[in-house]
Enzyme design. Structure first.
Site, PDB file in Angstrom:
ATOM      1  N   LYS A  46       0.828  -1.279   0.174  1.00 54.30           N
ATOM      2  CA  LYS A  46      -0.125   0.022  -0.140  1.00 54.30           C
ATOM      3  C   LYS A  46       0.865   1.213  -0.045  1.00 54.30           C
ATOM      4  O   LYS A  46       2.018   1.236   0.121  1.00 54.30           O
ATOM      5  CB  LYS A  46      -1.034  -0.049   1.132  1.00 54.30           C
ATOM      6  N   ARG A 144     -10.796  -0.099  14.842  1.00 56.61           N
ATOM      7  CA  ARG A 144     -10.459   0.615  13.558  1.00 56.61           C
ATOM      8  C   ARG A 144     -11.882   0.123  12.638  1.00 56.61           C
ATOM      9  O   ARG A 144     -12.605   0.774  12.297  1.00 56.61           O
ATOM     10  CB  ARG A 144      -9.228   0.462  13.083  1.00 56.61           C
ATOM     11  N   HIS A 173      -6.223  -7.013  13.180  1.00 57.55           N
ATOM     12  CA  HIS A 173      -5.018  -6.271  12.945  1.00 57.55           C
ATOM     13  C   HIS A 173      -4.401  -5.718  14.641  1.00 57.55           C
ATOM     14  O   HIS A 173      -5.209  -5.626  15.490  1.00 57.55           O
ATOM     15  CB  HIS A 173      -5.134  -4.895  12.198  1.00 57.55           C
ATOM     16  N   ARG A 229       1.485 -10.677   7.414  1.00 56.39           N
ATOM     17  CA  ARG A 229       1.230  -9.540   6.418  1.00 56.39           C
ATOM     18  C   ARG A 229       2.127  -8.271   6.796  1.00 56.39           C
ATOM     19  O   ARG A 229       2.129  -7.352   7.114  1.00 56.39           O
ATOM     20  CB  ARG A 229      -0.054  -8.803   6.836  1.00 56.39           C
ATOM     21  N   TYR A 273      13.872  30.957   5.423  1.00 56.02           N
ATOM     22  CA  TYR A 273      12.572  31.579   5.736  1.00 56.02           C
ATOM     23  C   TYR A 273      12.431  31.980   7.441  1.00 56.02           C
ATOM     24  O   TYR A 273      13.157  30.949   8.297  1.00 56.02           O
ATOM     25  CB  TYR A 273      11.494  30.708   5.543  1.00 56.02           C
ATOM     26  N   CYS A 320      12.789  24.555   2.939  1.00 59.79           N
ATOM     27  CA  CYS A 320      11.891  25.185   2.080  1.00 59.79           C
ATOM     28  C   CYS A 320      11.084  24.286   1.005  1.00 59.79           C
ATOM     29  O   CYS A 320      11.266  22.975   1.328  1.00 59.79           O
ATOM     30  CB  CYS A 320      12.668  26.247   1.002  1.00 59.79           C
ATOM     31  N   ASP A 322      11.283  23.448  -1.949  1.00 60.59           N
ATOM     32  CA  ASP A 322      12.047  22.778  -3.119  1.00 60.59           C
ATOM     33  C   ASP A 322      13.537  22.775  -2.688  1.00 60.59           C
ATOM     34  O   ASP A 322      14.539  22.286  -3.512  1.00 60.59           O
ATOM     35  CB  ASP A 322      11.955  23.431  -4.514  1.00 60.59           C
TER      36      ASP A 322
HETATM   37  C1  LIG Z   1      -0.188  -1.633   6.646  1.00 58.76           C
HETATM   38  C2  LIG Z   1      -0.987  -2.823   7.176  1.00 58.76           C
HETATM   39  C3  LIG Z   1      -0.096  -3.943   7.465  1.00 58.76           C
HETATM   40  C4  LIG Z   1       1.303  -3.669   7.324  1.00 58.76           C
HETATM   41  O1  LIG Z   1       1.885  -3.143   8.509  1.00 58.76           O
HETATM   42  P1  LIG Z   1       3.659  -3.001   8.815  1.00 58.76           P
HETATM   43  O2  LIG Z   1       3.622  -2.430  10.140  1.00 58.76           O
HETATM   44  O3  LIG Z   1       4.094  -2.241   7.840  1.00 58.76           O
HETATM   45  O4  LIG Z   1       3.793  -4.459   8.705  1.00 58.76           O
HETATM   46  C5  LIG Z   1      -0.715  -5.237   7.677  1.00 58.76           C
HETATM   47  N1  LIG Z   1      -2.150  -5.230   8.084  1.00 58.76           N
HETATM   48  C6  LIG Z   1      -2.884  -4.492   7.824  1.00 58.76           C
HETATM   49  C7  LIG Z   1      -4.447  -4.539   7.953  1.00 58.76           C
HETATM   50  C8  LIG Z   1      -2.353  -2.910   7.568  1.00 58.76           C
HETATM   51  O5  LIG Z   1      -3.161  -2.135   7.508  1.00 58.76           O
END
Ligand SMILES: *Cc1c(COP(=O)(O)O)cnc(C)c1O
Length: 380
Positions: A46, A144, A173, A229, A273, A320, A322
């Site tokens: 992602k 979540r 998660h 994951r 700045y 800045c 850029d």
């Molecule tokens: C982003 C995400 C992960 C990966 O998380 P990391 O901490 O980068 O390994 C796994 N599962 C879900 C549902 C996520 O949103």
């Protein structure tokens, strides 16, 4: 993938590049495979593969044998499909009714996080005469997305009875797995295991169970289950300062630019700045062509470092949009000299973790902020 001549012209057009070391990516994948000892891997790509470039990273991971991807949003899945990627892709985020048809059109796996959503998916799938591939999302403590584990019975029953849906997976998660000492992960694990008893009660086999993010992979073997994951550790970065450095991870991304201006600055002449910084003696200062408009953190103003000629020098004044300025004191550098913002030069190193600490954020945000103004260059 970008063809080579395009890449080269980009390099000469823009001296700032993110170099993506694909052999480090392969190495990290191997290390993770060893660590999870037989669990399948859902490679998380992602947010533009954590800033590393979605399609080139996914293509490389397929060559390395990855058989499942996870993305956050529908459009990330569609981008992968349009690039010709055929392996299963789970969209991890929440869904809206109007999106469901596109999941089916592009053969993307759907996260179903309530009975309502299950019914919506069934309806669209029936109308299209297609079977939807779904993963059930259970909330074990993150609050979540997902059905709370303590009330998941009717949800699981409805899903396994569904004629329009194939329940490929079930997942949750972890909220605190970055920290090996947090008791939260084992609580979440317990709730997940208890919830899984519903499958036994219903007399059906349990789908693919997955729970572990990078923190889970690193610190909690019990969470590895059928599939893991990993996101950030694939890219060679630890999720948190508290994480145990137990794997030989290699950072995949380095960020390089070049000196575009050199000057001597008189004492008492403030820099950038807001005139937030000045020297009380004469100094040599160079300008580097990258800024917050590229996703380089403005909070590194007056506190970030860079490497030039194998030495560490501080950013002075505000970053800045850029460009920013670097104090060489009485060191030397020439226009065109390489500047390392993340990476190694002559044995000296600046890590994403270090940058995150200085910028008051986490490595994830540092990586995912880098936008498409910065060309990515891929090396095997
Ligand atoms: C982003 C995400 C992960 C990966 O998380 P990391 O901490 O980068 O390994 C796994 N599962 C879900 C549902 C996520 O949103």
């Amino acid at each position: 993938m970008t063809n080579i001549s395009d890449q080269q012209s980009e390099i000469t057009l823009r001296p700032t590049v993110a170099k993506i070391n694909l052999s480090h990516l392969s190495h990290n994948l191997e290390i993770i495979k060893q660590q999870v000892n037989g669990s399948k891997i859902m490679a998380i790509v992602k947010a533009n593969a954590y800033g590393h470039g979605l399609v080139p990273v996914a293509k490389h991971l397929i060559q390395q044998g990855v058989e499942q991807f996870g993305v956050a949003f529908l459009e990330e899945g569609i981008t992968l499909r349009k690039a010709g990627i055929r392996v299963p892709i789970l969209v991890l985020g929440g869904i809206l009714n109007t999106q469901i048809q596109h999941f089916l059109d592009f053969d993307l796996e759907i996260t179903v996080s309530s009975i309502d959503k299950l019914r919506q998916v069934e309806e669209v799938a029936a109308a299209k005469k297609k079977k939807a591939v779904i993963h059930l999302k259970i909330d074990t403590g993150m609050e979540r997305l997902g059905v709370h584990s303590y009330s998941a019975g009717p949800f699981i029953e409805a899903a396994v009875l569904s004629k329009q849906c194939f329940v490929k997976g079930i997942y949750s998660h972890l909220a605190c797995a970055d920290d090996p000492n947090s008791p939260m992960t084992l609580e979440q694990m317990e709730r997940f295991s208890e919830m899984l008893l519903h499958f036994q009660r219903l007399g059906v086999s349990t789908p693919l169970r997955h729970l572990a993010n990078s923190g889970g992979v690193l610190h909690f073997t019990q969470t590895h289950l059928d599939m893991v994951r990993p996101g950030i550790i694939l890219y060679g970065i630890y999720p948190d300062m508290a994480s145990h450095r137990i794997l030989d991870l290699k950072p995949v991304l380095s960020l390089c630019s070049r000196v575009v201006y050199f000057k001597v600055v008189q004492p008492g002449r403030p820099i950038s700045y807001g005139a937030t910084w000045q020297s009380d003696h004469m100094i040599r200062v160079v300008t580097v062509p990258i800024g917050y408009g590229d996703g380089y953190c403005r909070s590194l103003s007056n506190c970030g470092d860079v490497l030039i000629g194998g030495k560490r020098y501080p950013i002075v004044g505000r970053v800045c949009m850029d460009q920013f300025m670097v104090n060489l004191e009485n060191g030397s550098a020439y226009n065109g000299d390489e500047v390392i913002l993340i990476g190694i030069q002559n044995g000296e190193q600046i890590t994403v973790e270090e940058m995150a600490e200085k910028a008051g954020t986490i490595p994830y945000e540092i990586l995912t902020r880098f936008n498409n103004r910065i060309p990515r260059v891929y090396a095997q």
